[in-house]
Design an enzyme around this catalytic site. Structure first.
Site, PDB file in Angstrom:
ATOM      1  N   ASN A 197       8.532  82.247  44.139  1.00 12.08           N
ATOM      2  CA  ASN A 197       7.981  80.913  43.976  1.00 12.08           C
ATOM      3  C   ASN A 197       6.672  80.706  44.720  1.00 12.08           C
ATOM      4  O   ASN A 197       5.838  79.920  44.304  1.00 12.08           O
ATOM      5  CB  ASN A 197       9.008  79.848  44.397  1.00 12.08           C
ATOM      6  CG  ASN A 197       9.687  80.176  45.709  1.00 12.08           C
ATOM      7  OD1 ASN A 197      10.291  81.227  45.861  1.00 12.08           O
ATOM      8  ND2 ASN A 197       9.572  79.276  46.670  1.00 12.08           N
TER       9      ASN A 197
ATOM     10  N   GLY B  29      16.389  73.244  35.477  1.00 13.95           N
ATOM     11  CA  GLY B  29      15.662  72.447  34.490  1.00 13.95           C
ATOM     12  C   GLY B  29      14.302  71.961  34.952  1.00 13.95           C
ATOM     13  O   GLY B  29      13.322  72.059  34.215  1.00 13.95           O
ATOM     14  N   HIS B  30      14.238  71.470  36.192  1.00 19.14           N
ATOM     15  CA  HIS B  30      13.006  70.788  36.591  1.00 19.14           C
ATOM     16  C   HIS B  30      11.836  71.728  36.856  1.00 19.14           C
ATOM     17  O   HIS B  30      10.725  71.290  37.132  1.00 19.14           O
ATOM     18  CB  HIS B  30      13.246  69.846  37.786  1.00 19.14           C
ATOM     19  CG  HIS B  30      13.423  70.501  39.112  1.00 19.14           C
ATOM     20  ND1 HIS B  30      12.416  70.558  40.045  1.00 19.14           N
ATOM     21  CD2 HIS B  30      14.479  71.129  39.677  1.00 19.14           C
ATOM     22  CE1 HIS B  30      12.852  71.170  41.139  1.00 19.14           C
ATOM     23  NE2 HIS B  30      14.099  71.521  40.941  1.00 19.14           N
TER      24      HIS B  30
ATOM     25  N   GLN C  35      11.937  80.673  38.640  1.00 15.46           N
ATOM     26  CA  GLN C  35      10.489  80.652  38.375  1.00 15.46           C
ATOM     27  C   GLN C  35      10.100  81.464  37.154  1.00 15.46           C
ATOM     28  O   GLN C  35       8.999  81.295  36.617  1.00 15.46           O
ATOM     29  CB  GLN C  35       9.714  81.173  39.595  1.00 15.46           C
ATOM     30  CG  GLN C  35       9.759  80.267  40.801  1.00 15.46           C
ATOM     31  CD  GLN C  35       9.056  78.933  40.581  1.00 15.46           C
ATOM     32  OE1 GLN C  35       8.258  78.755  39.655  1.00 15.46           O
ATOM     33  NE2 GLN C  35       9.367  77.958  41.426  1.00 15.46           N
TER      34      GLN C  35
ATOM     35  N   CYS D  10       5.448  72.623  58.442  1.00 15.71           N
ATOM     36  CA  CYS D  10       5.350  71.977  59.736  1.00 15.71           C
ATOM     37  C   CYS D  10       6.741  71.581  60.186  1.00 15.71           C
ATOM     38  O   CYS D  10       7.274  70.563  59.776  1.00 15.71           O
ATOM     39  CB  CYS D  10       4.462  70.748  59.651  1.00 15.71           C
ATOM     40  SG  CYS D  10       4.168  69.995  61.249  1.00 15.71           S
TER      41      CYS D  10
ATOM     42  N   GLY E 256      19.366  74.694  40.391  1.00 11.74           N
ATOM     43  CA  GLY E 256      19.219  76.120  40.646  1.00 11.74           C
ATOM     44  C   GLY E 256      19.997  76.551  41.882  1.00 11.74           C
ATOM     45  O   GLY E 256      20.613  77.626  41.912  1.00 11.74           O
ATOM     46  N   THR E 257      20.001  75.710  42.892  1.00 13.23           N
ATOM     47  CA  THR E 257      20.696  76.032  44.139  1.00 13.23           C
ATOM     48  C   THR E 257      22.195  76.211  43.901  1.00 13.23           C
ATOM     49  O   THR E 257      22.799  77.165  44.410  1.00 13.23           O
ATOM     50  CB  THR E 257      20.450  74.910  45.173  1.00 13.23           C
ATOM     51  OG1 THR E 257      19.032  74.773  45.371  1.00 13.23           O
ATOM     52  CG2 THR E 257      21.126  75.203  46.491  1.00 13.23           C
TER      53      THR E 257
END
Ligand SMILES: *Cc1c(COP(=O)(O)O)cnc(C)c1O
Length: 405
Positions: free
Chosen positions: A154, A203-204, A182, A328, A72-73
């Protein structure tokens, strides 16, 4: 770990067994290169195109409008950088403050690089995560090269009115990109009906493997490749195709189309049961995001006066996978950019938890979380000086107290 209750499907999904099955031959006997002249490779090329057709069917697109990428990136970067190169005289980008880092960090980098050659407008959102359409319209300028706005968020699942936003951009001759990573598979998308120029998917996030993405480029939209190399994808993206993953993604899209109903009935019912159960049983808990304009699988809830990371650790001990709205980094707990953009108060943003379901979740999963989570919050609050203070009415604005490092 005995049992995994997986409720982090917006981070990644399991590969559907049916998807894995159709992929396997392409790791063993069917290893041909789809570009080869011989029949051994040619049969693989045909399978790639069958997969392309299945993905096109889910999106209401033409097969040759789809370019396979690695994720996607990559799709996001390709779309935005292509638009800027197609219109070098236009220097303005419109996006939002709640985009995924794949879009947000790229735009911020473009804003800073090369002596501010590009100007980026990051639109704010309302407290429920929705967008102000008047502000959006006002942001579109003569030198706007591209609008890049996610279809669904997301972290909160909030859905933006992408069809309307795309139309407004089109009227002004501005290219429109949507990160639909998404949204694809969870809500209906029909690109034959909306004037979107670029759409990214991964895909994932829909039960296909990691390492495969798609960029949709509408026929006629100017396009400048990101990856330069061979003639693959009609010269629009060099590199030998990730055949097995492409075949898997084709199957995943076929499954998604068949399961869209389940997503919006069974999955939504489970999500609602989980959400209402938590909001009703835990005092000082707040839903983050619009109640209805939202993906059917996602809930994001703040539990005031506790830290999200602490909740996650306790859930993890029971095998429950979720994620929090704070990260964090360098020893301090910063609420996520999405929580900050929505103006979620500090004490609530810190204790925000995202639970994202899939068709593989069961009512047992939901009941288990409803049994385990409320006592975790109660226990953490007992140890929280802010919660104590709140009860005695002595502490007002809590300051950041980090327990991670
Ligand atoms: C996961 C995600 C991405 C990135 O996809 P990758 O395939 O992991 O690069 C981009 N946008 C959104 C909205 C996502 O949820």
């Amino acid at each position: 770990m005995d049992r995994v209750i997986y409720m982090d499907n917006n981070a990644t999904t399991r590969v559907a067994p049916e998807v894995l099955e159709v992929m396997l031959p392409y790791f063993s006997e069917l290893y041909g290169n789809p570009s080869s002249m011989h029949r051994f490779g040619g049969q693989v090329g045909r399978v790639v195109n069958e997969a392309r057709q299945k993905i096109a069917n889910l999106l209401g697109a033409q097969p040759d409008e789809l370019i396979f990428t690695s994720c996607g990136t990559e799709s996001d970067s390709t779309a935005i950088l292509s638009a800027l190169q197609s219109f070098p005289e236009k220097r303005h980008i419109v996006t939002t403050r709640v985009e995924h880092p794949a879009v947000k960090n790229l735009c911020e980098k473009l804003d800073k690089l090369s002596g501010h050659k590009h100007r980026v407008t990051q639109l704010p959102v309302n407290s429920d995560g929705t967008i102000d359409m008047q502000l959006y319209e006002d942001s579109l300028e003569d030198d706007t090269a591209i609008v890049s706005v996610m279809w669904a968020n997301n972290e909160t699942g909030v859905i933006f009115p992408i069809a309307e936003m795309a139309r407004l951009a089109k009227q002004r001759g501005i290219l429109f990109h949507t990160d639909a990573v998404q949204a694809v598979g969870k809500i209906p998308i029909d690109l034959s009906q909306v004037p979107i120029d670029f759409l990214s998917l991964s895909g994932h996030k829909l039960h296909a493997p990691k390492g495969i993405g798609v960029l949709y480029v509408r026929k006629g939209t100017p396009f400048v490749p990101f990856m330069i190399g061979g003639h693959q994808e009609h010269g629009r993206r060099g590199g030998t195709e990730n055949v097995a993953a492409i075949v898997g993604l084709g199957k995943a899209c076929e499954l998604a189309q068949a399961r869209m109903d389940i997503e919006n009935t069974k999955v939504k019912t489970l999500r609602d049961k989980l959400e209402n159960g938590l909001l009703n049983s835990v005092p000082r808990s707040i839903l983050n995001g619009h109640k209805t304009m939202r993906l059917p699988n996602t809930t994001n809830i703040s539990f005031e006066f506790v830290e999200g990371e602490a909740i996650l650790l306790h859930l993890d001990a029971y095998g429950i996978c979720a994620s929090s709205g704070s990260a964090c980094t360098s020893g301090s707990l910063e609420p996520s950019h999405v929580m900050r953009a929505m103006g979620v108060p500090f004490t609530a943003a810190h204790g925000s938890i995202r639970l994202s379901l899939s068709v593989y979740n069961t009512e047992d999963d939901v009941d288990f979380v409803l049994e385990k989570l409320p006592p975790i919050i109660a226990q953490l609050r007992k140890m929280s000086p802010f919660w104590e203070g709140e009860h005695k009415g002595s502490v007002g604005g809590a300051s950041c107290k980090c327990s991670c490092s």
